[in-house]
Write a protein that holds these residues in place. Structure first.
Motif, short mmCIF file in Angstrom:
data_model
loop_
_atom_site.label_atom_id
_atom_site.label_comp_id
_atom_site.label_asym_id
_atom_site.label_seq_id
_atom_site.Cartn_x
_atom_site.Cartn_y
_atom_site.Cartn_z
N UNK A 61 38.97 26.49 31.62
CA UNK A 61 39.72 27.11 32.72
C UNK A 61 40.29 28.47 32.32
N UNK A 62 40.78 28.56 31.09
CA UNK A 62 41.34 29.84 30.62
C UNK A 62 40.26 30.91 30.54
N UNK A 63 39.09 30.52 30.01
CA UNK A 63 37.98 31.48 29.92
C UNK A 63 37.60 31.99 31.31
N UNK A 64 37.52 31.07 32.28
CA UNK A 64 37.17 31.49 33.64
C UNK A 64 38.21 32.45 34.21
N UNK A 65 39.49 32.14 33.97
CA UNK A 65 40.54 33.04 34.46
C UNK A 65 40.44 34.42 33.83
N UNK A 66 40.20 34.47 32.52
CA UNK A 66 40.08 35.77 31.84
C UNK A 66 38.89 36.55 32.34
N UNK A 67 37.77 35.85 32.53
CA UNK A 67 36.58 36.55 33.05
C UNK A 67 36.84 37.12 34.43
N UNK A 68 37.52 36.33 35.28
CA UNK A 68 37.84 36.83 36.63
C UNK A 68 38.75 38.06 36.56
N UNK A 69 39.75 38.02 35.66
CA UNK A 69 40.65 39.17 35.49
C UNK A 69 39.89 40.40 35.04
N UNK A 70 38.99 40.20 34.07
CA UNK A 70 38.22 41.35 33.55
C UNK A 70 37.34 41.95 34.63
N UNK A 71 36.70 41.09 35.44
CA UNK A 71 35.85 41.60 36.53
C UNK A 71 36.69 42.38 37.54
N UNK A 72 37.89 41.88 37.84
CA UNK A 72 38.76 42.63 38.76
C UNK A 72 39.13 43.99 38.21
N UNK A 73 39.42 44.05 36.88
CA UNK A 73 39.77 45.34 36.28
C UNK A 73 38.59 46.30 36.30
N UNK A 74 37.38 45.80 36.05
CA UNK A 74 36.21 46.68 36.10
C UNK A 74 36.01 47.22 37.50
N UNK A 75 36.23 46.37 38.52
CA UNK A 75 36.11 46.83 39.90
C UNK A 75 37.16 47.90 40.21
N UNK A 82 37.77 34.86 21.73
CA UNK A 82 38.42 36.00 21.10
C UNK A 82 37.50 37.21 21.03
N UNK A 83 36.23 36.97 20.68
CA UNK A 83 35.28 38.09 20.62
C UNK A 83 35.05 38.71 21.99
N UNK A 84 34.92 37.87 23.02
CA UNK A 84 34.72 38.39 24.37
C UNK A 84 35.94 39.22 24.82
N UNK A 85 37.11 38.67 24.53
CA UNK A 85 38.31 39.39 24.94
C UNK A 85 38.44 40.72 24.21
N UNK A 86 38.20 40.76 22.91
CA UNK A 86 38.27 42.02 22.16
C UNK A 86 37.25 43.02 22.66
N UNK A 87 36.06 42.53 23.04
CA UNK A 87 35.04 43.44 23.58
C UNK A 87 35.50 44.05 24.90
N UNK A 88 36.10 43.22 25.78
CA UNK A 88 36.57 43.74 27.06
C UNK A 88 37.75 44.69 26.88
N UNK A 89 38.61 44.36 25.92
CA UNK A 89 39.73 45.26 25.64
C UNK A 89 39.22 46.61 25.17
N UNK A 90 38.20 46.61 24.31
CA UNK A 90 37.62 47.88 23.83
C UNK A 90 37.03 48.67 25.00
N UNK A 91 36.36 47.97 25.92
CA UNK A 91 35.80 48.66 27.09
C UNK A 91 36.91 49.27 27.94
N UNK A 92 38.00 48.51 28.14
CA UNK A 92 39.11 49.03 28.93
C UNK A 92 39.78 50.21 28.25
N UNK A 93 39.91 50.16 26.93
CA UNK A 93 40.48 51.29 26.19
C UNK A 93 39.61 52.53 26.38
N UNK A 94 38.29 52.35 26.33
CA UNK A 94 37.38 53.48 26.51
C UNK A 94 37.49 54.04 27.92
N UNK A 95 37.55 53.14 28.93
CA UNK A 95 37.70 53.60 30.31
C UNK A 95 39.03 54.34 30.49
N UNK A 96 40.08 53.82 29.85
CA UNK A 96 41.39 54.48 29.94
C UNK A 96 41.33 55.88 29.36
#
Length: 434
Positions: free
Chosen positions: A62-76, A173-187
């Protein structure tokens, strides 16, 4: 946590076996037995998870699904904001393509419209939101690890379950760190685009404002650097000109200028020079019904000059610290002379030279009743007493002699408060006005 899991597994296996061995129509009676009893007489009921929650594996899913949904919303959200940035960049392109009269600029900026308001949100707020989102994701991961350590004894779990949980946690943890890196780059990209856009916008606006100022003055360049006049059309305490250069220490000087004023009573203050500690270091003033006065270090000499007839007049004043000798010339003719005007007092250096206002403090505190109203040109200062024939030649336009201390050139004169610089009549045309 270990006891419910093991109890559930035991119940599932033992209950299934009991169901197969029970004859039809029979029933089981459950009684409490000591822990060291050899064989229980009934199946154990399922034991719920501690606190009534989900099993660790389901909670992780459930936590993984919530994080994935949050990341998709941020990318949008980032995609939407980048589209808004591109739209704003296109508007800037239209601004840069404005014609020389500032037509496009007037449509976009002339009505006080803030084009940054076209964005759904301010880019700075977007960057802050991304930072808060990334911090929230990191906090959730740390909280998840903490909960697992508190609620689950890894050492007591079966090896396969413990390995599965560790593997899932590592993947998360690896997925989250990857998304954080992408968000840092976008920022970073968004911040760079915003800074570049603001710099380009400011440069474009400054260029257009300079063009507008040039059009308001009537010309972008005079035929010659000294062929201009300063116009001070109103008696206020905010219209004035300022000489960019200052004076050195002087033991003698000659000041010459062309003046045109019809103000009454008195023409006001054509120029004033103030230094720290002495606002009236050098002042030429006609205030009210008083005669024109020359002030040096607050000492006063009255000059026999008459120039309030609305015509151009050439004025020259000489002074030397030796015995405080002074001379006054109008249209090339000496009309008066005197002495004992601040004798042996050298003019102090480093002050502020103002056209059209009398200074009560260095560079300011003007009085509207003492303001000059009219036009002036060819304001020059020399560090010596000019000869009468030189002054006559300057006044009758036979000699062009710029001041060796303060010359009358366009880039040495600034105007403020509605004062303006305009092309001036030729010297010969000014003579015809006499």
């Amino acid at each position: 946590m270990l006891l419910p899991v093991l109890a559930g597994l035991a119940f599932s296996a033992w209950g299934a076996a009991g169901a197969q061995e029970s004859p039809p129509g029979s029933r089981f009676v459950c009684t409490s037995l000591p822990l060291d009893a050899a064989n229980p007489g009934c199946p154990l009921p399922p034991i719920p998870m501690q606190g009534g929650g989900l099993p660790p594996e389901e909670e992780l899913k459930a936590t993984v699904l919530q994080l994935r949904e949050t990341i998709l919303q941020q990318k949008e959200t980032i995609g939407n904001q980048r589209e808004a940035i591109r739209e704003l960049t296109a508007k800037l392109g239209r601004c840069e393509g404005a014609d020389g009269k500032g037509g496009t600029w007037r449509k976009e900026f002339g009505k006080g419209k803030d084009t940054m308001g076209d964005l759904p949100r301010d880019p700075g707020q977007i960057i802050d939101q991304l930072s808060r989102t990334m911090q929230t994701l990191k906090d959730r991961l740390e909280n998840l690890e903490h909960q697992l350590r508190v609620n689950v004894s890894y050492a007591a779990l079966p090896n396969d379950l413990r390995e599965m949980l560790q593997r899932r946690l590592g993947d998360l943890e690896r997925q989250l760190l990857s998304k954080v890196a992408e968000l840092e780059n976008e920022k970073s990209l968004l911040h760079n685009e915003t800074s570049t856009h603001r710099q380009r916008t400011e440069a474009a606006l400054n260029a257009l404002l300079e063009r507008v100022s040039e059009l308001e003055r009537g010309t972008s360049a005079f035929k010659s650097p000294d062929e201009f006049k300063v116009s001070l059309p109103l008696r206020t305490n905010y219209l004035y000109g300022k000489i960019k250069k200052t004076l050195p220490e002087l033991y003698a000087f000659t000041v010459c200028l062309w003046l045109k004023s019809s103000a009454s009573p008195g023409i006001g203050t054509p120029f004033s020079y103030a230094v720290p500690g002495q606002a009236n270091e050098v002042v030429l003033i006609e205030w009210g019904n008083n005669p024109i006065e020359l002030l040096i270090n607050d000492k006063v000499a009255q000059l026999p000059l008459f120039i309030s007839d609305g015509k151009w007049h050439h004025i020259c004043i000489t002074w030397t610290t030796r015995d405080g000798m002074w001379e006054a010339f109008q249209d090339g003719e000496k009309l008066g002379t005197g002495d004992n005007l601040a004798p042996w007092h050298p003019i102090k250096p480093g002050g502020v030279l103002i056209l059209g206002q009398e200074q009560d403090t260095v560079g300011g505190r003007f009085d509207a009743t003492q303001a000059f109203v009219g036009e002036m040109s060819q304001f020059n200062i020399w560090d010596r007493v000019l000869k009468p024939e030189d002054i006559m030649n300057i006044a009758n336009c036979s000699t062009n002699m710029p001041g060796n201390i303060i010359p009358w050139v366009d880039n040495n004169v600034d105007v403020f408060g509605g004062a303006a610089k305009w092309p001036v009549e030729t010297c010969e045309e000014r003579l015809l006005d006499l």
